[in-house]
Design an enzyme around this catalytic site. Structure first.
Site, PDB file in Angstrom:
ATOM      1  N   SER A 135       0.825  -1.109   0.065  1.00  0.00           N
ATOM      2  CA  SER A 135      -0.097  -0.064  -0.143  1.00  0.00           C
ATOM      3  C   SER A 135       0.706   1.381   0.106  1.00  0.00           C
ATOM      4  CB  SER A 135      -1.020   0.044   1.162  1.00  0.00           C
ATOM      5  OG  SER A 135      -0.203  -0.198   2.542  1.00  0.00           O
ATOM      6  N   ASP A 385      -3.249   5.971  12.143  1.00  0.00           N
ATOM      7  CA  ASP A 385      -2.757   5.219  11.221  1.00  0.00           C
ATOM      8  C   ASP A 385      -1.279   6.071  11.272  1.00  0.00           C
ATOM      9  OD1 ASP A 385      -1.587   4.445   8.958  1.00  0.00           O
ATOM     10  OD2 ASP A 385      -3.086   4.835   7.650  1.00  0.00           O
ATOM     11  N   HIS A 388       0.972   4.633   6.802  1.00  0.00           N
ATOM     12  CA  HIS A 388       0.798   5.376   5.435  1.00  0.00           C
ATOM     13  C   HIS A 388       0.885   7.106   5.545  1.00  0.00           C
ATOM     14  CE1 HIS A 388      -1.842   1.633   5.377  1.00  0.00           C
ATOM     15  NE2 HIS A 388      -1.005   1.454   4.142  1.00  0.00           N
TER      16      HIS A 388
END
Length: 408
Positions: A135, A385, A388
Site C-alpha cells: 500500500s 494510522d 501510510h
C-alpha cells in the site's frame, strides 16, 4: 491438490498436504544464515550511520538534507484530484492543520528540480510506468497521478481499478501509469484453502511486469505482520512448508528471488528499475516499561494483546523533525536490501527515502483517514494510522526524487 511448477520433491510433499495440515506436521524454523548474523552485528556497530549505496553516487546527495518551509507547496489540492483513496485523503476527512503541506526537501548540496507534470508526460510519451508492491506503493502511485493530472487538468484520462492491477492512462500522451499489488513481491498461492507464501517463486506476479518501461518496486511492512494482519498461512521454501520463520531471513530469501527475476527478465537497455527503501512508521510503545520504537505496520495491540500499551504515536504532530542522521537504529531490512542489490548483475536505482521520511512524523493520516469510524477516531492511541501518508504530502517528495532520478 499439488503446487503448480514446483520441484518434484515438493510435488510429492504437496500430495500429502491435507494430512500434514490435519496433524500440524509443519516445521518450526530458526534462521541461521551468515547474512542475518552479520546484520545483527552491524546493528550494534553502526547505530546512527546510514550506509551509502555505490549505485546512487552522483554530484548531489539527493537523500541527505533537511526539510525547509516553502509556501508554494503543495503541488496540487486534494479537491482537484479524484484518484486519492479515502485512507490517504486527510484534508477531506477533517485534518485541521495545513502546515505539514508547506515543506519541501532540500538536499545538502543542491536543489531538487521542481516537478513539472507536463514535462513528465512529454518525456514519457508512449511509455509505461508501474509501481509494484504494497500500500506504500499505492500511496506513491496515487501521488504521482495527482501531480501529473494537476498540471494538465483538462487532459482526458482513463482509470481502470482492479486487483492486483490498477491503471491510469493519459490518453493524449499515451502514457500509462499503473500500480500492481504484490506486498511480498514473490508469489502467494491458495492451496487446500490455505495461503502459501512461496519464497522462491515470483513467476506469477512477474509475468505482469515484463515489457514495462519504468518499474518501481517496494516491499517491507508485510513481512513483519502477525496475527490477523499476517498475509499467509504457510511459508514454502525449497520444497518444505513452515508455519513461521525468522521474518528478516524470509525477507532476504524473497528479495533474492526478486533480484534474480530482475537480472534474468528485464532488458536494461529498455527498462529502468527502481527500488524504494523502507518507509518508516511512527508508533512509540511501552514494552515491559521500556520505551521502544516499532517498525512494523498495523495496530500495536495486534502483536501482543494485553502486554503492550500505546503511549504516543503520530497523532497531533504538525511539523517535521530536524537532524541529518537517522534517529535510532537503521532498519535491518534496509541492510538486507543493500546487501542483495550490491550482488545483482545490474544494480537497480535505490530511491532511498528512509531518512527523509523518518523526519516526517507529521505526515501520516493519523485519525484523519476515511477508513476509520467515528469511534476509532475518538481513540487515537489505538487507531491512528502512523504508517501510510497523507495526500497531498510526503509521497509527493518521493516522486520529485523519482522525477529527478529519471530525467536529470
Amino acid at each position: 491438490m499439488g503446487f503448480p511448477s514446483a520441484p518434484s520433491s515438493f510435488n510429492a510433499f504437496g500430495s500429502c498436504l491435507t494430512f500434514l495440515v490435519l496433524v500440524l506436521l509443519v516445521h518450526p524454523y530458526i534462521a541461521s544464515s551468515a547474512l542475518l548474523l552479520g546484520l545483527k552485528h552491524q546493528h550494534h556497530r553502526q547505530h546512527n550511520r546510514r550506509p551509502f549505496l555505490q549505485a546512487n553516487q552522483s554530484s548531489c546527495a539527493l537523500f541527505m538534507g533537511t526539510w525547509v518551509r516553502d509556501n508554494t507547496y503543495p503541488l496540487y489540492q486534494f479537491s482537484d484530484c479524484p484518484f486519492i483513496d479515502a485512507e490517504f485523503n486527510c484534508q477531506m476527512y477533517g485534518r485541521p492543520d495545513t502546515d505539514y503541506l508547506k515543506y519541501r526537501w532540500k538536499p545538502t548540496n543542491c536543489e531538487l528540480p521542481r516537478f513539472n507534470g507536463l514535462e513528465f508526460l512529454l518525456r514519457m510519451r508512449g511509455k509505461t510506468v508501474m509501481f509494484v508492491g504494497d500500500s506504500l506503493g499505492r500511496n506513491q502511485w496515487e501521488s504521482l497521478i495527482c501531480m501529473i493530472s494537476g498540471a494538465v487538468p483538462r487532459s482526458p484520462t482513463q482509470m481502470i481499478r482492479g486487483d492486483p492491477l490498477s491503471t491510469l492512462k493519459f490518453l493524449e500522451y499515451g502514457v500509462v501509469i499503473s500500480f500492481y499489488r504484490a506486498p511480498y513481491l514473490v508469489d502467494i498461492e491458495a492451496v487446500e484453502g490455505k495461503r502459501v507464501l512461496r519464497l522462491g517463486d515470483i513467476s506469477g506476479n512477474g509475468n505482469a511486469w515484463k515489457g514495462v518501461d519504468m518499474l518501481s518496486f517496494d516491499t517491507g511492512h508485510w513481512w513483519s505482520h502477525k496475527g490477523s494482519l499476517q498475509g499467509w498461512d504457510y511459508i514454502e521454501m525449497d520444497g518444505t512448508l513452515y508455519q513461521d520463520m525468522d521474518r528478516l531471513f524470509a525477507f532476504e530469501k524473497g528479495l533474492r528471488t526478486w533480484a534474480r527475476w530482475v537480472d534474468t527478465n528485464v532488458d536494461r537497455t529498455r527498462t529502468r528499475v527502481f527500488f524504494q527503501s523502507t518507509s518508516p512508521t511512527h508508533y512509540k510503545l511501552f514494552w515491559e516499561k521500556a520505551l521502544i520504537w516499532v517498525t512494523e505496520i498495523g495496530s500495536p495491540s495486534e502483536w501482543s494483546a494485553g502486554t503492550v500499551a500505546t503511549t504516543k504515536n503520530c497523532y497531533g504532530e504538525t511539523a517535521p523533525m530536524s537532524g541529518m542522521t537517522y534517529p535510532g537504529a537503521y532498519p535491518d531490512q534496509m541492510r538486507v536490501v543493500e546487501e542483495v542489490m550490491s550482488q545483482m548483475s545490474s544494480p537497480v536505482y535505490l530511491l532511498d527515502i528512509t531518512l527523509l521520511s523518518e523526519m516526517r512524523k507529521d505526515g501520516h493520516p493519523s485519525i484523519y483517514s476515511g477508513d476509520l469510524s467515528p469511534a476509532q477516531r475518538a481513540n487515537p492511541d489505538r487507531s491512528a494510522d502512523c504508517s501510510h501518508w497523507c495526500l497531498p504530502g510526503l509521497p509527493d517528495t518521493w516522486n520529485e526524487l523519482f522525477y529527478t532520478a529519471l530525467f536529470f
